[in-house]
Design a protein around this motif. Sequence first.
Motif, PDB file in Angstrom:
ATOM      1  N   VAL A  53      13.410   9.750 -18.038  1.00 53.69           N
ATOM      2  CA  VAL A  53      12.311  10.694 -17.813  1.00 53.69           C
ATOM      3  C   VAL A  53      11.627  10.342 -16.491  1.00 53.69           C
ATOM      4  N   SER A  54      11.542  11.312 -15.575  1.00 50.73           N
ATOM      5  CA  SER A  54      10.924  11.095 -14.266  1.00 50.73           C
ATOM      6  C   SER A  54       9.616  11.845 -14.167  1.00 50.73           C
ATOM      7  N   ARG A  55       8.655  11.223 -13.496  1.00 53.67           N
ATOM      8  CA  ARG A  55       7.354  11.848 -13.254  1.00 53.67           C
ATOM      9  C   ARG A  55       6.971  11.653 -11.796  1.00 53.67           C
ATOM     10  N   PRO A  56       6.422  12.695 -11.181  1.00 51.21           N
ATOM     11  CA  PRO A  56       5.921  12.499  -9.813  1.00 51.21           C
ATOM     12  C   PRO A  56       4.679  11.613  -9.861  1.00 51.21           C
ATOM     13  N   ILE A  57       4.505  10.863  -8.789  1.00 55.88           N
ATOM     14  CA  ILE A  57       3.324  10.011  -8.701  1.00 55.88           C
ATOM     15  C   ILE A  57       2.738  10.125  -7.300  1.00 55.88           C
ATOM     16  N   ASN A  58       1.430  10.288  -7.239  1.00 59.62           N
ATOM     17  CA  ASN A  58       0.677  10.330  -5.989  1.00 59.62           C
ATOM     18  C   ASN A  58      -0.657   9.696  -6.316  1.00 59.62           C
ATOM     19  N   GLN A  59      -0.732   8.380  -6.137  1.00 58.24           N
ATOM     20  CA  GLN A  59      -1.869   7.653  -6.656  1.00 58.24           C
ATOM     21  C   GLN A  59      -2.316   6.551  -5.708  1.00 58.24           C
ATOM     22  N   THR A  60      -3.633   6.347  -5.677  1.00 60.03           N
ATOM     23  CA  THR A  60      -4.214   5.243  -4.937  1.00 60.03           C
ATOM     24  C   THR A  60      -4.776   4.259  -5.943  1.00 60.03           C
ATOM     25  N   VAL A  61      -4.468   2.993  -5.764  1.00 62.92           N
ATOM     26  CA  VAL A  61      -4.932   1.949  -6.662  1.00 62.92           C
ATOM     27  C   VAL A  61      -5.789   0.983  -5.854  1.00 62.92           C
ATOM     28  N   THR A  62      -7.040   0.821  -6.261  1.00 60.95           N
ATOM     29  CA  THR A  62      -7.909  -0.174  -5.649  1.00 60.95           C
ATOM     30  C   THR A  62      -7.720  -1.477  -6.408  1.00 60.95           C
ATOM     31  N   VAL A  63      -7.446  -2.541  -5.704  1.00 62.51           N
ATOM     32  CA  VAL A  63      -7.185  -3.835  -6.310  1.00 62.51           C
ATOM     33  C   VAL A  63      -8.505  -4.425  -6.803  1.00 62.51           C
ATOM     34  N   ASN A  64      -8.534  -4.874  -8.073  1.00 65.68           N
ATOM     35  CA  ASN A  64      -9.784  -5.384  -8.630  1.00 65.68           C
ATOM     36  C   ASN A  64     -10.110  -6.792  -8.124  1.00 65.68           C
ATOM     37  N   GLU A  65     -11.282  -7.315  -8.509  1.00 61.29           N
ATOM     38  CA  GLU A  65     -11.768  -8.601  -8.006  1.00 61.29           C
ATOM     39  C   GLU A  65     -10.807  -9.748  -8.327  1.00 61.29           C
ATOM     40  N   CYS A  66     -10.272  -9.774  -9.531  1.00 57.99           N
ATOM     41  CA  CYS A  66      -9.318 -10.830  -9.897  1.00 57.99           C
ATOM     42  C   CYS A  66      -8.054 -10.726  -9.058  1.00 57.99           C
ATOM     43  N   GLN A  67      -7.492  -9.545  -8.955  1.00 58.43           N
ATOM     44  CA  GLN A  67      -6.255  -9.332  -8.205  1.00 58.43           C
ATOM     45  C   GLN A  67      -6.427  -9.653  -6.725  1.00 58.43           C
ATOM     46  N   GLN A  68      -7.663  -9.513  -6.217  1.00 59.71           N
ATOM     47  CA  GLN A  68      -7.922  -9.849  -4.818  1.00 59.71           C
ATOM     48  C   GLN A  68      -7.927 -11.354  -4.556  1.00 59.71           C
ATOM     49  N   LYS A  69      -7.798 -12.166  -5.603  1.00 58.49           N
ATOM     50  CA  LYS A  69      -7.593 -13.601  -5.414  1.00 58.49           C
ATOM     51  C   LYS A  69      -6.162 -13.877  -4.961  1.00 58.49           C
ATOM     52  N   SER A  70      -5.281 -12.899  -5.135  1.00 58.24           N
ATOM     53  CA  SER A  70      -3.888 -13.030  -4.695  1.00 58.24           C
ATOM     54  C   SER A  70      -3.858 -13.242  -3.190  1.00 58.24           C
ATOM     55  N   ARG A  71      -2.931 -14.070  -2.730  1.00 58.67           N
ATOM     56  CA  ARG A  71      -2.823 -14.363  -1.308  1.00 58.67           C
ATOM     57  C   ARG A  71      -1.366 -14.371  -0.877  1.00 58.67           C
ATOM     58  N   THR A  72      -1.141 -13.870   0.322  1.00 51.53           N
ATOM     59  CA  THR A  72       0.128 -14.043   1.008  1.00 51.53           C
ATOM     60  C   THR A  72      -0.210 -14.766   2.303  1.00 51.53           C
ATOM     61  N   VAL A  73       0.344 -15.976   2.465  1.00 55.02           N
ATOM     62  CA  VAL A  73       0.009 -16.820   3.607  1.00 55.02           C
ATOM     63  C   VAL A  73       1.254 -16.969   4.484  1.00 55.02           C
ATOM     64  N   PHE A  74       1.160 -16.423   5.702  1.00 55.60           N
ATOM     65  CA  PHE A  74       2.239 -16.503   6.686  1.00 55.60           C
ATOM     66  C   PHE A  74       1.977 -17.685   7.613  1.00 55.60           C
ATOM     67  N   SER A  75       2.962 -18.559   7.739  1.00 54.22           N
ATOM     68  CA  SER A  75       2.857 -19.723   8.624  1.00 54.22           C
ATOM     69  C   SER A  75       3.665 -19.481   9.893  1.00 54.22           C
ATOM     70  N   ALA A  76       3.306 -20.195  10.946  1.00 51.04           N
ATOM     71  CA  ALA A  76       3.966 -20.028  12.251  1.00 51.04           C
ATOM     72  C   ALA A  76       5.443 -20.443  12.217  1.00 51.04           C
TER      73      ALA A  76
END
Length: 160
Positions: A53-76
């Motif tokens: 079963v397929s459904r179209p999706i057009n959605q914006t998701v605001t990341v909550n306070e807990c999820q904003q603790k997530s980090r991606t750290v790029f090193s040189a």
Amino acid sequence: MKRITYLLALNLFLAGLLYSCSSDDNDNVTGSIIGSWKPVKMTMVGTVSQAGVSRPINQTVTVNECQQKSRTVFSADGTVETTSWDDTSSTCQQISTESSSYIYDSNAATLTMKQNGITLTSKILKLNDSECVTEDNLSNFSLGGFIFTGKITTYNTKVN
């Protein structure tokens, strides 16, 4: 559906700051990818399928306070570490930490990630000292029993 959207988008971000193709116009790419980034918002436009079963999706998701603790750290040195946080069990907790490698091409405005034997490339729409916006065109991307085909745009802010 909103939870599915969030999980798809967050996992994609955390697995590699997302995937796509190169850019012909990189006037908005003026900063460095080096540093620590957190997700703020994601948009998904496309189709989500499950059990035929397929459904179209057009959605914006605001990341909550807990999820904003997530980090991606790029090193040189070309390594990247991703730490994911979520509150799926009503308690904000770290759910994973992964290390991988990356190649940032400022001329092509792309970010290529290599993780768990998979190589994926993201188009960088905007990169400056405080903001990174990536776009990924995915086809039949499978996650948690769902299949997504379409475009995901991820908005991230730099963390000092």
